[in-house]
Enzyme design. Sequence first.
Site, PDB file in Angstrom:
ATOM      1  CD  GLU A  64      -2.995  -0.826   2.354  1.00 60.23           C
ATOM      2  OE1 GLU A  64      -2.553  -0.421   3.442  1.00 60.23           O
ATOM      3  OE2 GLU A  64      -4.171  -1.154   2.195  1.00 60.23           O
TER       4      GLU A  64
ATOM      5  CG  HIS B  38      -9.936   8.190   2.984  1.00 58.86           C
ATOM      6  ND1 HIS B  38     -10.365   8.400   1.704  1.00 58.86           N
ATOM      7  CD2 HIS B  38      -9.286   7.011   2.979  1.00 58.86           C
ATOM      8  CE1 HIS B  38      -9.997   7.370   0.953  1.00 58.86           C
ATOM      9  NE2 HIS B  38      -9.334   6.515   1.703  1.00 58.86           N
TER      10      HIS B  38
ATOM     11  NE  ARG C 247      -5.389   7.037   2.870  1.00 59.24           N
ATOM     12  CZ  ARG C 247      -5.656   6.035   3.676  1.00 59.24           C
ATOM     13  NH1 ARG C 247      -5.610   6.201   4.967  1.00 59.24           N
ATOM     14  NH2 ARG C 247      -5.975   4.852   3.186  1.00 59.24           N
TER      15      ARG C 247
ATOM     16  CG  HIS D 149      -9.321   7.342   7.513  1.00 57.09           C
ATOM     17  ND1 HIS D 149     -10.435   6.544   7.364  1.00 57.09           N
ATOM     18  CD2 HIS D 149      -8.261   6.565   7.179  1.00 57.09           C
ATOM     19  CE1 HIS D 149     -10.060   5.335   6.964  1.00 57.09           C
ATOM     20  NE2 HIS D 149      -8.747   5.314   6.866  1.00 57.09           N
TER      21      HIS D 149
ATOM     22  NE  ARG E 208      -3.718   4.965   9.673  1.00 54.89           N
ATOM     23  CZ  ARG E 208      -4.620   4.207   9.052  1.00 54.89           C
ATOM     24  NH1 ARG E 208      -4.864   2.987   9.459  1.00 54.89           N
ATOM     25  NH2 ARG E 208      -5.300   4.675   8.032  1.00 54.89           N
TER      26      ARG E 208
HETATM   27  C1  LIG Z   1     -13.314   2.781   7.036  1.00 53.75           C
HETATM   28  C2  LIG Z   1     -12.022   2.443   7.745  1.00 53.75           C
HETATM   29  C3  LIG Z   1     -11.048   1.686   7.095  1.00 53.75           C
HETATM   30  C4  LIG Z   1      -9.865   1.357   7.767  1.00 53.75           C
HETATM   31  N1  LIG Z   1      -8.933   0.552   7.148  1.00 53.75           N
HETATM   32  C5  LIG Z   1      -7.834   0.147   7.858  1.00 53.75           C
HETATM   33  C6  LIG Z   1      -6.909  -0.804   7.307  1.00 53.75           C
HETATM   34  O1  LIG Z   1      -7.098  -1.306   6.203  1.00 53.75           O
HETATM   35  N2  LIG Z   1      -5.835  -1.161   8.062  1.00 53.75           N
HETATM   36  C7  LIG Z   1      -5.579  -0.650   9.301  1.00 53.75           C
HETATM   37  O2  LIG Z   1      -4.581  -1.018   9.935  1.00 53.75           O
HETATM   38  N3  LIG Z   1      -6.460   0.241   9.838  1.00 53.75           N
HETATM   39  C8  LIG Z   1      -7.562   0.626   9.164  1.00 53.75           C
HETATM   40  N4  LIG Z   1      -8.436   1.509   9.727  1.00 53.75           N
HETATM   41  C9  LIG Z   1      -8.184   1.952  11.109  1.00 53.75           C
HETATM   42  C10 LIG Z   1      -8.499   0.797  12.063  1.00 53.75           C
HETATM   43  O3  LIG Z   1      -9.658   0.134  11.619  1.00 53.75           O
HETATM   44  C11 LIG Z   1      -8.725   1.279  13.477  1.00 53.75           C
HETATM   45  O4  LIG Z   1      -7.678   2.134  13.873  1.00 53.75           O
HETATM   46  C12 LIG Z   1      -8.769   0.098  14.437  1.00 53.75           C
HETATM   47  O5  LIG Z   1      -9.751  -0.825  14.021  1.00 53.75           O
HETATM   48  C13 LIG Z   1      -9.070   0.576  15.841  1.00 53.75           C
HETATM   49  O6  LIG Z   1      -9.261  -0.548  16.649  1.00 53.75           O
HETATM   50  P1  LIG Z   1      -9.600  -0.351  18.174  1.00 53.75           P
HETATM   51  O7  LIG Z   1      -9.788  -1.711  18.759  1.00 53.75           O
HETATM   52  O8  LIG Z   1      -8.627   0.555  18.787  1.00 53.75           O
HETATM   53  O9  LIG Z   1     -10.995   0.446  18.163  1.00 53.75           O
HETATM   54  P2  LIG Z   1     -12.416   0.094  17.541  1.00 53.75           P
HETATM   55  O10 LIG Z   1     -12.385  -1.068  16.650  1.00 53.75           O
HETATM   56  O11 LIG Z   1     -12.952   1.372  16.996  1.00 53.75           O
HETATM   57  O12 LIG Z   1     -13.244  -0.310  18.820  1.00 53.75           O
HETATM   58  C14 LIG Z   1     -13.537   0.643  19.823  1.00 53.75           C
HETATM   59  C15 LIG Z   1     -14.509   0.028  20.785  1.00 53.75           C
HETATM   60  O13 LIG Z   1     -14.697   0.869  21.926  1.00 53.75           O
HETATM   61  C16 LIG Z   1     -16.094   0.970  22.214  1.00 53.75           C
HETATM   62  N5  LIG Z   1     -16.332   2.213  22.952  1.00 53.75           N
HETATM   63  C17 LIG Z   1     -16.068   3.481  22.576  1.00 53.75           C
HETATM   64  N6  LIG Z   1     -16.429   4.335  23.563  1.00 53.75           N
HETATM   65  C18 LIG Z   1     -16.936   3.588  24.582  1.00 53.75           C
HETATM   66  C19 LIG Z   1     -17.500   3.879  25.866  1.00 53.75           C
HETATM   67  N7  LIG Z   1     -17.627   5.132  26.331  1.00 53.75           N
HETATM   68  N8  LIG Z   1     -17.948   2.855  26.622  1.00 53.75           N
HETATM   69  C20 LIG Z   1     -17.856   1.569  26.188  1.00 53.75           C
HETATM   70  N9  LIG Z   1     -17.333   1.233  24.984  1.00 53.75           N
HETATM   71  C21 LIG Z   1     -16.871   2.238  24.195  1.00 53.75           C
HETATM   72  C22 LIG Z   1     -16.735   0.919  20.848  1.00 53.75           C
HETATM   73  O14 LIG Z   1     -18.096   0.616  20.935  1.00 53.75           O
HETATM   74  C23 LIG Z   1     -15.891  -0.181  20.192  1.00 53.75           C
HETATM   75  O15 LIG Z   1     -16.322  -1.449  20.604  1.00 53.75           O
HETATM   76  C24 LIG Z   1      -9.634   1.838   9.078  1.00 53.75           C
HETATM   77  C25 LIG Z   1     -10.611   2.603   9.716  1.00 53.75           C
HETATM   78  C26 LIG Z   1     -11.804   2.897   9.068  1.00 53.75           C
HETATM   79  C27 LIG Z   1     -12.838   3.704   9.794  1.00 53.75           C
END
Ligand SMILES: Cc1cc2nc3c(=O)[nH]c(=O)nc-3n(C[C@H](O)[C@H](O)[C@H](O)COP(=O)(O)OP(=O)(O)OC[C@H]3O[C@@H](n4cnc5c(N)ncnc54)[C@H](O)[C@@H]3O)c2cc1C
Length: 554
Positions: free
Chosen positions: A138, A259, A309, A370, A405
């Site tokens: 990528e 994005h 980007r 994003h 990032r």
């Molecule tokens: C459209 C899109 C495409 C992407 N593509 C990529 C990719 O190809 N590769 C890559 O590396 N990254 C990608 N990213 C970024 C990546 O997906 C995220 O950075 C990563 O999934 C974050 O994971 P996380 O577990 O930290 O948070 P999340 O998966 O966002 O989970 C957060 C959790 O916390 C919970 N939460 C939030 N606030 C509270 C609260 N007050 N009380 C209780 N629960 C709460 C939410 O409900 C959720 O369950 C992408 C992001 C998006 C939006």
Amino acid sequence: MDTVPRPFAASPRLPRRLLAADPGWQLQADVCVVGSGIAGLCAALHAREAGLSVIVVTKVNIDDGSTRWAQGGIAAVLAPTDTPEAHAEDTAVAGVGLCDPAAVDVLVREGPARVRELIAFGAEFDRNPDGSLMLTREGGHHADRIIHAGGDATGAEVQRALHTAVHRDPGIQLLEHALVLDLLTDAAGRAAGITLHVLGEGSEDGVGAVLARAVVLATGGMGQIYASTTNPSVSTGDGVALALRAGATVTDVEFVQFHPTALYLGADAQLGQQPLVSEAMRGEGAYLIDAAGERFMVGQHELAELAPRDVVAKAITRVMNTQRVDHVYLDARHLGAAKLEARFPSILARCRQAGIDPVTQPIPVAPAAHYASGGVRTDLHGRTSVPGLYACGEVACTGVHGANRLASNSLLEGLVFAGRIGADLARDLPPQAEPAPCEDQPAWVVSSTTRDDLTRAMTRGAGVIRSASSLAETAEELEKLGTRTSADPRPVNWEATNLHTVATALVSAAARREETRGCHWREDFGEASDAWRGHLLAAISPAGELTEAYEAMA
Ligand SMILES: Cc1cc2nc3c(=O)[nH]c(=O)nc-3n(C[C@H](O)[C@H](O)[C@H](O)COP(=O)(O)OP(=O)(O)OC[C@H]3O[C@@H](n4cnc5c(N)ncnc54)[C@H](O)[C@@H]3O)c2cc1C
């Protein structure tokens, strides 16, 4: 530092606690994990490996975070021709001088084993006919090191596999539809649990407590502080706001990646999460045009539409500002129906659902928030500055991303640092302590009626392109919105308060950082400056004042 003018008239006052009823019910576990994306679920599974009981608390359903939406994949050194040094170099280039080399080293060296562990948890990635993992490249990577699943459905597969693994383990209790409010601490200031709200649980107002010997924040991103974002509705920055209220240090929050091409659904469309129109479409030859049909990326960058980007997002924003319009167009018509149908079936379906046919019409697009490169500051074991409080995933700032990032490094960061937290929990976990009373801390909530004004102000003044004047206007608006408090403690107001706290910290840092670096673009300071090769740290004082400090890189 103090010679740099503040965007706010006085130090902004922010709550040290959300206004809420006293907890009317209580649960207990060794570890409380907040969030159920890749970071939270991996932290829970690793805590179980350490023999600890776990409660995972999540705001809506288990799979409602960003993880499920990830398309591209996960970066890791898996090819024999690739090296951790090469991955580290690509990561550092994207981070423009602000990556922590020790954190990057951990990421690239431990990443491959963590990916194999994810496969052992049950995730299935796309493979070559000989059974080896299929690796792609990528933007910003100089080697094939991105694994993916179901083509562009990587996040959905990761979420499915972790969800299944967590459900299989009776030592993990899952609380869905549970919004975490604040951290509980003992008399010595160590994390002792959290307060939360579960609709219909316990007393009528649903506020309760989970007592725990350690708390892991894995609440994901903060994209919802902007009017338009690729992040889901749960990404309201709750973890960063909670950490600030708990007195933890937050850093690098000014670095938000935008994005360039989210589908523009019309002026009357709901604010919030917008569908992505993948970079791959530009990779196949689609180009950007303005309302008059003129291409505007040619001559701006040698790669035109395939420039990084941030360059594309900035050029689109410039056109939108100059022509006073709220979107531009991505023209893919010349690619032909057959190619578009075969290569981009899901994008075509989403566009057609919105009444746009990319075969015959240019696709309206606009930049959208994003990814948050900054967040709650942690050390290499995921520990925050509050003892017993950990953070991992997008809510954390481990130091791996610096000022921007590198693509597909965020899922990897969640995997690697969740694993490190599991190891630390196994080493060092004191007995459960009694939470200390916190009635004397300043507590209030901002009204949810501020939300649309706040997100629009953030997009206008603290979005892709920023300047001292745009940030000062945004700060003024935030100050006004902060006075619109509510006496009604309920989820929409708690979320509005979190958005306001995070936005305030971001605007203050963005105004102070008088340079352009990574994804922080200042119209009035167009170059990176050596004087700013360091981090802005923020915290909320016991009296509720936002305090900031600058830490130069070694
Ligand atoms: C459209 C899109 C495409 C992407 N593509 C990529 C990719 O190809 N590769 C890559 O590396 N990254 C990608 N990213 C970024 C990546 O997906 C995220 O950075 C990563 O999934 C974050 O994971 P996380 O577990 O930290 O948070 P999340 O998966 O966002 O989970 C957060 C959790 O916390 C919970 N939460 C939030 N606030 C509270 C609260 N007050 N009380 C209780 N629960 C709460 C939410 O409900 C959720 O369950 C992408 C992001 C998006 C939006």
